[in-house]
Write a protein that holds these residues in place. Structure first.
Motif, PDB file in Angstrom:
ATOM      1  N   GLN A 105       0.893  -1.201   0.085  1.00  0.00           N
ATOM      2  CA  GLN A 105      -0.115  -0.025  -0.044  1.00  0.00           C
ATOM      3  C   GLN A 105       0.824   1.284   0.017  1.00  0.00           C
ATOM      4  O   GLN A 105       0.659   2.250  -0.715  1.00  0.00           O
ATOM      5  N   GLU A 106       1.807   1.078   0.721  1.00  0.00           N
ATOM      6  CA  GLU A 106       2.754   2.290   1.114  1.00  0.00           C
ATOM      7  C   GLU A 106       3.397   2.398  -0.275  1.00  0.00           C
ATOM      8  O   GLU A 106       3.655   3.800  -0.717  1.00  0.00           O
ATOM      9  N   LYS A 107       3.814   1.471  -0.887  1.00  0.00           N
ATOM     10  CA  LYS A 107       4.455   1.427  -2.279  1.00  0.00           C
ATOM     11  C   LYS A 107       3.629   2.272  -3.463  1.00  0.00           C
ATOM     12  O   LYS A 107       4.028   3.081  -4.022  1.00  0.00           O
ATOM     13  N   THR A 108       2.290   1.535  -3.635  1.00  0.00           N
ATOM     14  CA  THR A 108       1.520   2.488  -4.524  1.00  0.00           C
ATOM     15  C   THR A 108       1.332   3.944  -4.085  1.00  0.00           C
ATOM     16  O   THR A 108       1.039   4.562  -5.161  1.00  0.00           O
ATOM     17  N   LYS A 109       1.096   4.116  -2.790  1.00  0.00           N
ATOM     18  CA  LYS A 109       0.901   5.534  -2.555  1.00  0.00           C
ATOM     19  C   LYS A 109       2.102   6.518  -3.050  1.00  0.00           C
ATOM     20  O   LYS A 109       2.001   7.486  -3.528  1.00  0.00           O
TER      21      LYS A 109
END
Ligand code: DAH
Length: 376
Positions: free
Chosen positions: A108-112
């Motif tokens: 999630q952090e990565k896509t953000k």
């Protein structure tokens, strides 16, 4: 931390008690396992072949049991080994689940991060460079003509008092001349003295008075600005519009100076072949007053639809400053027996309509870029 005790005797009760203590310790340690590393330690402690707890109880409890008790102790040790394996399996599942959760959080952090990343190789968003609004451009053009003749620029507030907008310009209270300028008043002023009541200025003329209060004669000033009247919107009227006002005060200023100045200004704005003429008119603050007309800039005076076949177009009001107006600024050095002056005022929007051949005044105020970009 749990260590395997020696059994005092091999009675079923003693066995039961030892098994219970082991299980309590097992559950306590299992509850703390959260990471892969902790799971590995936990499994080693209880299951390692050489020195794990299962190996130890097999050795210490089963190995030392008297022959008659061996089947019983063996059964109990096996049961405990199974329970330990189940506990280890439970921990493994929990660690895996926690791992998955963390992996999800990380993704999630990565896509953000990916969506927030700035790609500096992308071409930028081009912002069109604006151009001066046609009304402003017209206003600046008019002002420039007078600046070249030595006029300086004056400014005044758009919310004005009755005193400056009317009274000091020789519109007495309740005089019908006030009705020529349909005024937008600020509400809730009833308790103020009439002269202090606020309104949106209906013309730029109040700046004449404000200027004379600020400086003694001689004065040569040009005043561009926004004005308001309670006029319904139509093709040539807008409740907001623009004026350029002029005032010249000195010794020996005559109507000839007024005519010469305005004639020069019109030739500078519309071309040297344009002619001017002055028609009698009335304004409370000038005496005599005149309307100035220019020969039609479309047909050159022959007569066309634009000039309603008269050959002339009315452009501004003007006149010699009324001595009554000088009375209001007498204490600032304006003695009408020694000085005189002329004044004029013109509607910028109207002149812009003519000059740019625009059909509707609203087009100037709607902010439609398709219209405005024609002036770029
Ligand atoms: N203030 C007048 C108006 O808005 C225009 C005007 C006429 C201004 C004569 C002047 C003047 O300075 O002398 O209708």
């Amino acid at each position: 931390m749990y260590t395997v005790p020696k059994l005092a005797d091999y009675s079923p009760e003693a066995l039961e008690k030892a098994a219970h203590e082991l299980r309590t310790a097992l559950e306590g340690e299992a509850a703390k396992v959260e990471t892969e590393a902790q799971l590995k330690d936990f499994r080693n402690r209880w299951r390692a072949r050489r020195s794990g707890v299962v190996t130890q109880i097999t050795k210490v409890w089963l190995g030392n049991a008297p022959p008659g008790r061996k089947p019983n102790v063996g059964f109990r040790v096996n049961l405990l080994a199974t329970e330990i394996d189940e506990e280890i399996e439970g921990c493994r599942r929990r660690v895996a689940a926690l791992d998955q959760l963390q992996a999800y959080d990380r993704s999630q952090e990565k896509t953000k991060l990916a969506s927030e990343r700035l790609d500096i190789t992308l071409p930028g968003v081009r912002r069109p460079i604006g151009v001066k609004h046609p009304v402003l451009r017209m206003m600046d053009e008019i002002v420039a003509v007078f600046k070249a003749m030595g006029y300086s620029i004056g400014k005044g507030p758009e919310v004005e008092t009755d005193y400056y907008n009317f009274e000091s310009l020789n519109f007495p209270p309740n005089h019908p001349a006030r009705d020529t300028q349909d005024t937008l008043f600020i509400a809730g002023q009833e308790r103020k003295a009439a002269r202090d009541r606020l309104m949106l200025r209906t013309h730029t003329s109040p700046v004449q008075i404000r200027t004379m209060e600020q400086q003694p004669p001689p004065v040569r000033i040009i005043i561009p600005g926004k004005v308001h009247r309670n006029d319904p919107l139509d093709a040539t009227h807008s409740p907001v519009f623009h004026q350029v006002e002029g005032l010249a005060v000195d010794t020996n200023i005559t109507f000839c100076d007024l005519k010469g100045t305005l004639d020069h200004a019109m030739k500078a704005l519309f071309g040297s072949s344009v002619k001017t003429r002055f028609y009698p008119s009335f304004f409370p603050f000038t005496e005599p007053s005149a309307d100035m007309q220019v020969s039609c800039i479309f047909c050159g005076g022959k007569g066309c639809r634009k000039c309603k076949f008269s050959g002339w177009i009315e452009l501004l009001g003007c006149g010699m400053v009324d001595p009554n107006v000088f009375e209001f600024v007498k204490q600032y050095g304006y003695d009408s027996s020694k000085i005189s002056g002329f004044a004029f005022g013109m509607g910028v929007d109207r002149i812009a309509l003519l000059k740019y051949e625009v059909e509707e005044i609203q087009l100037f105020f709607q902010g439609d870029v398709r219209f405005l970009e024609q002036f770029a």
